[in-house]
Design a protein around this motif. Structure first.
Motif, PDB file in Angstrom:
ATOM      1  N   ASP A 162       0.798  -1.229   0.000  1.00  0.00           N
ATOM      2  CA  ASP A 162       0.000   0.000   0.000  1.00  0.00           C
ATOM      3  C   ASP A 162       0.831   1.280   0.000  1.00  0.00           C
ATOM      4  OD1 ASP A 162       0.898  -0.211   2.585  1.00  0.00           O
ATOM      5  OD2 ASP A 162      -1.077  -0.260   3.530  1.00  0.00           O
ATOM      6  N   HIS A 217       3.509  -5.290   2.904  1.00  0.00           N
ATOM      7  CA  HIS A 217       2.576  -6.121   3.667  1.00  0.00           C
ATOM      8  C   HIS A 217       2.370  -7.474   2.989  1.00  0.00           C
ATOM      9  CE1 HIS A 217       1.326  -2.768   6.230  1.00  0.00           C
ATOM     10  NE2 HIS A 217       1.142  -2.028   5.160  1.00  0.00           N
ATOM     11  N   HIS A 256       1.664  -6.501  13.666  1.00  0.00           N
ATOM     12  CA  HIS A 256       2.518  -6.640  12.488  1.00  0.00           C
ATOM     13  C   HIS A 256       3.915  -7.115  12.880  1.00  0.00           C
ATOM     14  CE1 HIS A 256      -0.047  -3.780   9.775  1.00  0.00           C
ATOM     15  NE2 HIS A 256      -0.619  -4.955   9.991  1.00  0.00           N
ATOM     16  N   ARG A 279      -6.892 -11.662   1.451  1.00  0.00           N
ATOM     17  CA  ARG A 279      -7.102 -10.252   1.099  1.00  0.00           C
ATOM     18  C   ARG A 279      -8.091 -10.067  -0.052  1.00  0.00           C
ATOM     19  NH1 ARG A 279      -4.224  -6.089   3.046  1.00  0.00           N
ATOM     20  NH2 ARG A 279      -2.505  -6.623   4.425  1.00  0.00           N
ATOM     21  N   ARG A 318     -11.494 -10.570   1.380  1.00  0.00           N
ATOM     22  CA  ARG A 318     -11.770  -9.483   2.318  1.00  0.00           C
ATOM     23  C   ARG A 318     -12.131  -8.198   1.591  1.00  0.00           C
ATOM     24  NH1 ARG A 318      -7.906  -5.808   6.117  1.00  0.00           N
ATOM     25  NH2 ARG A 318      -7.108  -5.376   4.045  1.00  0.00           N
ATOM     26  N   GLY A 343      -5.501  -3.305  -0.094  1.00  0.00           N
ATOM     27  CA  GLY A 343      -5.560  -3.152   1.363  1.00  0.00           C
ATOM     28  C   GLY A 343      -6.508  -2.034   1.755  1.00  0.00           C
ATOM     29  N   ARG A 344      -6.628  -1.873   3.051  1.00  0.00           N
ATOM     30  CA  ARG A 344      -7.567  -0.852   3.535  1.00  0.00           C
ATOM     31  C   ARG A 344      -7.167   0.561   3.125  1.00  0.00           C
ATOM     32  NH1 ARG A 344      -8.330  -1.410   9.743  1.00  0.00           N
ATOM     33  NH2 ARG A 344      -6.220  -2.239   9.597  1.00  0.00           N
ATOM     34  N   LEU A 345      -5.855   0.797   2.994  1.00  0.00           N
ATOM     35  CA  LEU A 345      -5.408   2.144   2.610  1.00  0.00           C
ATOM     36  C   LEU A 345      -5.905   2.513   1.210  1.00  0.00           C
ATOM     37  CD1 LEU A 345      -3.795   4.599   3.537  1.00  0.00           C
ATOM     38  CD2 LEU A 345      -1.707   3.488   2.760  1.00  0.00           C
ATOM     39  N   VAL A 355      -7.313  10.525   5.231  1.00  0.00           N
ATOM     40  CA  VAL A 355      -7.166   9.081   5.405  1.00  0.00           C
ATOM     41  C   VAL A 355      -7.383   8.675   6.868  1.00  0.00           C
ATOM     42  CG1 VAL A 355      -5.425   7.242   5.396  1.00  0.00           C
ATOM     43  CG2 VAL A 355      -5.767   8.644   3.355  1.00  0.00           C
ATOM     44  N   GLN A 356      -6.772   9.435   7.760  1.00  0.00           N
ATOM     45  CA  GLN A 356      -6.900   9.182   9.198  1.00  0.00           C
ATOM     46  C   GLN A 356      -8.374   9.116   9.599  1.00  0.00           C
ATOM     47  OE1 GLN A 356      -3.853   9.051  10.416  1.00  0.00           O
ATOM     48  NE2 GLN A 356      -4.390   8.524  12.522  1.00  0.00           N
ATOM     49  N   PHE A 362     -10.357   6.035   8.272  1.00  0.00           N
ATOM     50  CA  PHE A 362     -10.157   4.828   9.065  1.00  0.00           C
ATOM     51  C   PHE A 362     -11.075   4.869  10.283  1.00  0.00           C
ATOM     52  CE2 PHE A 362      -6.529   3.755   6.508  1.00  0.00           C
ATOM     53  CZ  PHE A 362      -6.438   2.383   6.642  1.00  0.00           C
ATOM     54  N   TRP A 368      -5.590 -13.351   9.851  1.00  0.00           N
ATOM     55  CA  TRP A 368      -4.211 -13.369   9.368  1.00  0.00           C
ATOM     56  C   TRP A 368      -3.487 -14.595   9.893  1.00  0.00           C
ATOM     57  CZ3 TRP A 368      -4.558 -10.140   5.602  1.00  0.00           C
ATOM     58  CH2 TRP A 368      -5.252  -8.929   5.731  1.00  0.00           C
ATOM     59  N   HIS A 413       5.191   5.286   3.579  1.00  0.00           N
ATOM     60  CA  HIS A 413       4.206   4.832   2.588  1.00  0.00           C
ATOM     61  C   HIS A 413       4.148   5.762   1.389  1.00  0.00           C
ATOM     62  CE1 HIS A 413       2.641   2.180   5.759  1.00  0.00           C
ATOM     63  NE2 HIS A 413       1.865   1.607   4.857  1.00  0.00           N
TER      64      HIS A 413
END
Ligand code: AMP
Ligand code: MN
Ligand code: MN
Ligand code: MN
Length: 277
Positions: free
Chosen positions: A17, A42, A78, A102, A105, A135-137, A152-153, A156, A172, A252
């Motif tokens: 991501d 990831h 992680h 993933r 998901r 991914g979620r990002l 983004v913050q 989430f 996971w 990132h």
């Protein structure tokens, strides 16, 4: 004059991501005076070959790495694998299962967002991702683009964490499996950004104990944009549990909270994890 080697042992590329290709990541690391960079995408190592290639004709040393998602104690932690052999079959088999999870998901996240009145999230998130992983990002970027939240913050907080409309619990790897894959691939396992988990001090000590029992050796004492008191606290924990200390920005994307190589030094008491490379 003492010239310190700059180690940044935690970073992401478009193979997970991150927003820079492995090549662009290497170029940026060099611009920011990083001497030793670990690429730790990831749950996959697809970016390593291109990064290695890009680093070859430069002074930068690339460490092959991975950041494995682990389900532990009702949540996700992680685990970094540093200095791994990305070709290792057992490691790759483990990572392949996580990539499969993933895919399903991502479909489930999109379905739940659709129910919450947000259509088109799967296609929208894919625009931000490479073919390799979603991914979620990537979902977060789509949601910001369509003004569902201001950044983004915020996305989430409102959509992608436990209890929110787009949350799908992770399934996971186990801590024992993740550490075993890293060890069998010849690497060193380290607990990533220990201060970022919303767990009590007691539970963190339990995590460390379980991690050591599984064969883990490292602890990320310095992470991108961290308070100096937090660094000291983590260094004390690393000492107490006799863990090698790691440091990494968790970079990132450019212009964000974490820049490549921008890290406070490891406290004197620490034994750096790179002594084991
Ligand atoms: P995933 O592994 O797909 O569940 O996504 C986890 C990733 O989402 C992390 O590695 C971060 O890159 C990103 N992430 C998680 N929480 C936040 C947050 N609060 N703000 C920004 N990015 C986040
Ligand atoms: Mn990430
Ligand atoms: Mn992480
Ligand atoms: Mn990371």
């Amino acid at each position: 004059m003492i010239i310190m080697t700059c180690y940044d042992l935690h970073s992401h590329s478009t193979a997970s991501d991150g927003s820079l290709s492995p090549e662009a990541l290497i170029a940026r690391a060099i611009e920011h005076d990083v001497d030793v960079l670990a690429l730790t995408d990831h749950d996959g190592t697809e970016g390593i070959a291109a990064a290695q290639q890009a680093a070859q004709s430069t002074d930068l040393t690339l460490i092959a790495g991975v950041e494995i998602s682990v389900t532990w104690g009702n949540g996700t932690v992680h685990i970094l694998g540093l200095n791994i052999d990305p070709e290792d079959t057992e490691l790759q088999q483990g990572l392949a299962e996580m990539r499969d999870f993933r895919v399903g998901r991502a479909q489930e996240i999109a379905k739940r967002l659709d129910k919450a009145g947000i259509p088109g999230a799967l296609e929208g998130a894919k625009k931000y991702a490479s073919e390799i992983m979603l991914g979620r990002l990537h979902f977060a970027k789509f949601l910001v683009e369509h003004n569902y939240a201001k950044n983004v913050q915020d996305v989430f907080k409102r959509y992608l964490v436990r209890g929110k409309p787009g949350y799908v619990p992770g399934q996971w790897s186990t801590l024992a499996d993740a550490v075993a894959w890293i060890n069998v691939a010849g690497g060193q396992a380290a607990i990533a950004h220990p201060a970022r988990y919303k767990i009590t001090a007691t539970k963190l000590r339990r995590l460390i104990t379980d991690f050591k029992e599984a064969g883990g050796v490292g602890f990320e004492v310095v992470s991108g944009r961290q308070h100096v008191e937090e660094v000291k606290h983590l260094a004390r924990l690393a000492d107490k549990f006799e863990l090698f200390a790691s440091c990494g920005s968790d970079f990132h994307t450019p212009d964000s909270w974490a820049e490549l190589g921008k890290l406070s030094p490891l406290p004197e008491s620490c034994t750096p994890i790179w002594t084991q490379f």
